[in-house]
Design an enzyme around this catalytic site. Structure first.
Site, PDB file in Angstrom:
ATOM      1  N   HIS A   1       3.847  10.382  -0.476  1.00  0.00           N
ATOM      2  CA  HIS A   1       2.884  10.774  -1.905  1.00  0.00           C
ATOM      3  C   HIS A   1       2.226  12.046  -1.551  1.00  0.00           C
ATOM      4  O   HIS A   1       2.034  13.056  -1.798  1.00  0.00           O
ATOM      5  CB  HIS A   1       1.626   9.644  -1.426  1.00  0.00           C
ATOM      6  CG  HIS A   1       2.349   8.275  -1.233  1.00  0.00           C
ATOM      7  ND1 HIS A   1       2.504   7.095  -0.659  1.00  0.00           N
ATOM      8  CD2 HIS A   1       2.952   7.428  -2.066  1.00  0.00           C
ATOM      9  CE1 HIS A   1       2.801   6.524  -0.557  1.00  0.00           C
ATOM     10  NE2 HIS A   1       3.160   6.126  -1.865  1.00  0.00           N
TER      11      HIS A   1
ATOM     12  N   ASP B   1      13.367   5.987  -2.753  1.00  0.00           N
ATOM     13  CA  ASP B   1      13.867   4.798  -4.538  1.00  0.00           C
ATOM     14  C   ASP B   1      14.380   5.327  -5.004  1.00  0.00           C
ATOM     15  O   ASP B   1      14.376   5.694  -6.487  1.00  0.00           O
ATOM     16  CB  ASP B   1      12.151   4.439  -4.342  1.00  0.00           C
ATOM     17  CG  ASP B   1      11.210   3.329  -3.546  1.00  0.00           C
ATOM     18  OD1 ASP B   1      11.892   3.091  -3.348  1.00  0.00           O
ATOM     19  OD2 ASP B   1      10.771   4.073  -3.923  1.00  0.00           O
TER      20      ASP B   1
ATOM     21  N   LEU C   1       8.986   7.692   5.473  1.00  0.00           N
ATOM     22  CA  LEU C   1       7.490   6.760   5.006  1.00  0.00           C
ATOM     23  C   LEU C   1       8.153   5.800   3.993  1.00  0.00           C
ATOM     24  O   LEU C   1       8.664   6.052   3.135  1.00  0.00           O
ATOM     25  CB  LEU C   1       6.988   7.689   4.902  1.00  0.00           C
ATOM     26  CG  LEU C   1       7.233   8.901   6.164  1.00  0.00           C
ATOM     27  CD1 LEU C   1       5.291  10.094   5.850  1.00  0.00           C
ATOM     28  CD2 LEU C   1       6.318   8.594   7.654  1.00  0.00           C
TER      29      LEU C   1
END
Length: 273
Positions: free
Chosen positions: A34, A147, A181
């Site tokens: 992130h 994703d 991650l």
């Protein structure tokens, strides 16, 4: 940094901003992956907004909604350290009503792979992102390549709803050992983390085969399955950048995806070739 908890607060913040806005939608439990999204967002925009909302509509019955990692204080501290302009932390009852219209992801993209295992998941993703995009009105949105299916479906929504938004794909961030991650990695003990490495190692094997001019997906899949033993493999898939199934690898336009269970934890990974 502004800490915004209601849609009214976010609207007020956004109305006062005239500069170019970048947006990073997350479900919190922020990690280095992130952080890489946020840093790129800050580099490319004048204002950065981050959301940390565990969206209930994208979880199926029996999934880990109640157990999903949460650490609001740590998320706020990370965003403060990165000099984010605003963090949006709404509650579900602030965000949803019983009688609101629904958005459905196109079945050609959403009924396969992740969508086959988690039917309705991508409808929930689009539902929340449509709201977040309308509230934040970003020029740029940043999402991870990990994703990949979600990324494709979100780009499809942005294009077909005529949203003036660039959906930027960011590289997968990995541990030094190659493990992708994920907030769900917190579920894994040390032995399970070693097993989880089989996902990235199977993809590295696939890349090595492609680098050696192998394009036959059956050969590549067989080699990957051997490395993935004894994990329960949900799928290994070969698609192009538009998420259409392919019969052989075309370098520059191929993605190999894998999903597998490490004990009860379901993990995904992929490689773009």
């Amino acid at each position: 940094m502004e800490i915004l908890r209601t849609t009214d607060e976010l609207r007020k913040f956004r109305a006062a901003v005239s500069q170019k806005v970048g947006f990073v939608p997350t479900m919190g439990a922020l990690h280095a992956g992130h952080i890489s999204l946020i840093k790129r967002c800050k580099d490319e925009n004048e204002i950065t907004i981050v959301s940390t909302f565990v969206n209930p509509t994208q979880f199926l019955a029996g999934e880990d909604l109640d157990k999903y990692p949460k650490n609001e204080a740590a998320d706020i501290k990370i965003c403060e350290n990165l000099e984010v302009d605003a963090i949006f932390i709404p509650k579900a009852d602030e965000f949803y009503e019983d009688d609101e219209p629904k958005i459905s992801a196109p079945k050609s993209l959403s009924a396969i792979l992740e969508g086959a295992t988690r039917p309705g998941h991508f409808d929930g993703v689009l539902q929340v992102l449509n709201k977040l995009f309308n509230l934040t009105k970003p020029k740029n949105v940043y999402m991870g390549k990990k994703d990949a299916q979600q990324l494709t479906i979100v780009r499809n929504m942005v294009q077909n709803f005529f949203m003036d938004i660039n959906v930027n794909a960011c590289e997968i961030v990995r541990e030094n050992d190659g493990l992708a991650l994920s907030s769900r990695n917190i579920y894994l003990d040390e032995e399970q983390k070693m097993l989880a490495l089989k996902l990235s190692r199977s993809l590295l094997k696939a890349k090595n085969l492609v680098d050696a001019s192998e394009t036959d997906i059956n050969v590549i899949k067989t080699a990957m399955l051997k490395i993935l033993e004894p994990l329960k493999v949900d799928y290994i898939a070969f698609v192009d950048r538009n998420f259409k199934e392919i019969s052989k690898i075309e370098v520059g336009n191929s993605i190999i995806l894998v999903a597998a269970y490490v004990d009860k934890t379901r993990l995904i990974d992929n490689i773009w070739l």
